[in-house]
Design an enzyme around this catalytic site. Structure first.
Site, PDB file in Angstrom:
ATOM      1  N   HIS A  87      53.300  76.854  33.007  1.00  0.00           N
ATOM      2  CA  HIS A  87      53.380  77.606  32.559  1.00  0.00           C
ATOM      3  C   HIS A  87      51.920  78.326  31.875  1.00  0.00           C
ATOM      4  O   HIS A  87      51.000  77.451  32.322  1.00  0.00           O
ATOM      5  CB  HIS A  87      53.385  77.737  30.788  1.00  0.00           C
ATOM      6  CG  HIS A  87      52.850  78.464  30.087  1.00  0.00           C
ATOM      7  ND1 HIS A  87      52.592  78.769  28.923  1.00  0.00           N
ATOM      8  CD2 HIS A  87      53.681  80.076  29.803  1.00  0.00           C
ATOM      9  CE1 HIS A  87      52.659  80.145  28.023  1.00  0.00           C
ATOM     10  NE2 HIS A  87      53.180  81.113  28.567  1.00  0.00           N
ATOM     11  N   SER A  88      51.790  79.951  32.834  1.00  0.00           N
ATOM     12  CA  SER A  88      50.120  80.294  32.183  1.00  0.00           C
ATOM     13  C   SER A  88      48.976  79.104  32.936  1.00  0.00           C
ATOM     14  O   SER A  88      49.494  78.567  34.272  1.00  0.00           O
ATOM     15  CB  SER A  88      49.950  79.870  30.828  1.00  0.00           C
ATOM     16  OG  SER A  88      48.529  81.059  30.997  1.00  0.00           O
ATOM     17  N   LEU A  89      48.307  79.073  33.171  1.00  0.00           N
ATOM     18  CA  LEU A  89      46.956  78.379  33.388  1.00  0.00           C
ATOM     19  C   LEU A  89      47.388  76.928  34.003  1.00  0.00           C
ATOM     20  O   LEU A  89      46.537  76.007  34.879  1.00  0.00           O
ATOM     21  CB  LEU A  89      45.555  78.475  32.504  1.00  0.00           C
ATOM     22  CG  LEU A  89      44.123  77.319  33.134  1.00  0.00           C
ATOM     23  CD1 LEU A  89      44.200  78.359  34.403  1.00  0.00           C
ATOM     24  CD2 LEU A  89      43.301  77.859  32.279  1.00  0.00           C
TER      25      LEU A  89
ATOM     26  N   HIS B 134      54.316  86.689  26.649  1.00  0.00           N
ATOM     27  CA  HIS B 134      53.385  85.395  27.215  1.00  0.00           C
ATOM     28  C   HIS B 134      54.257  84.581  26.966  1.00  0.00           C
ATOM     29  O   HIS B 134      54.180  83.348  27.849  1.00  0.00           O
ATOM     30  CB  HIS B 134      52.190  85.481  27.286  1.00  0.00           C
ATOM     31  CG  HIS B 134      51.208  84.681  28.438  1.00  0.00           C
ATOM     32  ND1 HIS B 134      51.633  84.465  29.558  1.00  0.00           N
ATOM     33  CD2 HIS B 134      51.344  82.789  27.544  1.00  0.00           C
ATOM     34  CE1 HIS B 134      50.462  83.737  30.615  1.00  0.00           C
ATOM     35  NE2 HIS B 134      50.025  82.546  28.600  1.00  0.00           N
TER      36      HIS B 134
END
Length: 315
Positions: free
Chosen positions: A131-133, A295
């Site tokens: 997820h994400s970074l 997000h």
């Protein structure tokens, strides 16, 4: 001075893994035949990110393990200034992060250990989710051990081009509407971290943090989540240039969960990642799965996310 939850770490991702493994039947032959998941969190989060998703996967017969990356979750380290309230803004803006030395390779090592744990337990078909970074870490893992993965899933994540850095991506035109950079309370070059004050008493600031990451969850849910988030993300995850090859990273089938209401990684930036990846490996294009969420669908839509991940497995 730093504060650590290191002593509790042995109960962290292992506990989440136990729930997933037990619910899906553990050593049951049919369950082992199904793909299993290794789940990687994004910046400022921990293995708890997937607490609501793992039972959904288990109910569909899939084992899953969530990983605490170094310095996160139950082994989180905090700058001592974070605990001074009212906040000493100057100290918070200049204290070097206790996570300053954490590297992308160390994060990848942690994830590869979890993959090996799954494989040692008989789960030979592993799907890696970031997820994400966390996309930075899973890209490195897929480059290092592509033979241990049947697919990789970027969950509204940084799927960076070869040589690209996450900070560079956040300064691109496609990131113009992103709401993360204004939340930073320190210069990353000074503190060796991207630093956010999730314990802030400023209502407008907390509302902005909620909008960026959790725009479609309740205020009460976000208050609980904010207490789990840590202020520092090691600078290496944002400032290390991605290194990947067509023959290794590019050989792994990949999926991208595109969150259409995301204000941290806007849809336009997500699409840029997808387009660049497809140009890099035109014979192995990204399979895109849209979700009408913010997000953080693991909180706002865990059942739907679990079902989507199970669908991606093909089982």
């Amino acid at each position: 001075m730093t504060t650590s939850r290191r002593e509790l770490f042995k109960y962290g991702s292992a506990a989440l893994a136990g729930a997933g493994l037990a619910a899906c039947g553990g050593g049951n032959a049919a369950a082992v035949d199904k793909p299993a998941y290794v789940l990687v969190h994004g910046a400022w989060h921990g293995a708890w990110t997937y607490q609501k998703v793992i039972p959904e996967l288990a109910a569909l017969g899939h084992a899953a393990i969530a990983v605490d990356l170094p310095g996160h979750g139950l082994e989180a380290l905090f700058p001592s200034s974070y605990f001074g309230r009212p906040l000493d803004a100057q100290a918070f803006a200049t204290e070097v992060s206790p996570l300053a030395a954490v590297t992308v390779e160390q994060c990848a090592d942690r994830v590869i250990a979890a993959i090996d744990q799954m494989r040692a337990g008989g789960f030979s078909k592993v799907i890696l989710v970031g997820h994400s970074l966390g996309g930075v870490t899973i890209t490195r893992v897929a480059e290092r051990v592509p033979e241990k993965l049947i697919s990789v899933v970027y969950l509204t994540a940084f799927m960076l081009a070869d040589g690209q850095k996450a900070l560079d991506a956040l300064l691109s035109p496609e990131a113009a509407t992103a709401e993360v950079l204004p939340l930073l309370k320190a210069d990353p070059a000074v503190v060796a971290a991207t630093r956010i004050d999730f314990a802030s008493t400023e209502r407008a600031y907390l509302a902005a943090a909620k909008s960026a990451f959790y725009g479609d969850v309740s205020d009460a849910a976000f208050r609980a989540i904010a207490n789990l988030l840590t202020p520092d993300e090691p600078i290496a995850l944002s400032a290390t240039a991605t290194a990947k090859t067509v023959s290794r990273w590019g050989s792994v089938p990949r999926h991208y969960v595109k969150c259409l209401l995301d204000r941290a990684i806007p849809p336009a930036l997500q699409q840029r990642f997808i387009d660049a990846a497809d140009a890099f490996t035109p014979m192995n294009k990204t399979i895109v799965h849209p979700m009408n969420t913010s997000h953080s669908p693991f909180i706002s839509a865990p059942k739907e996310l679990g079902a989507l991940l199970a669908q991606i497995s093909g089982y």
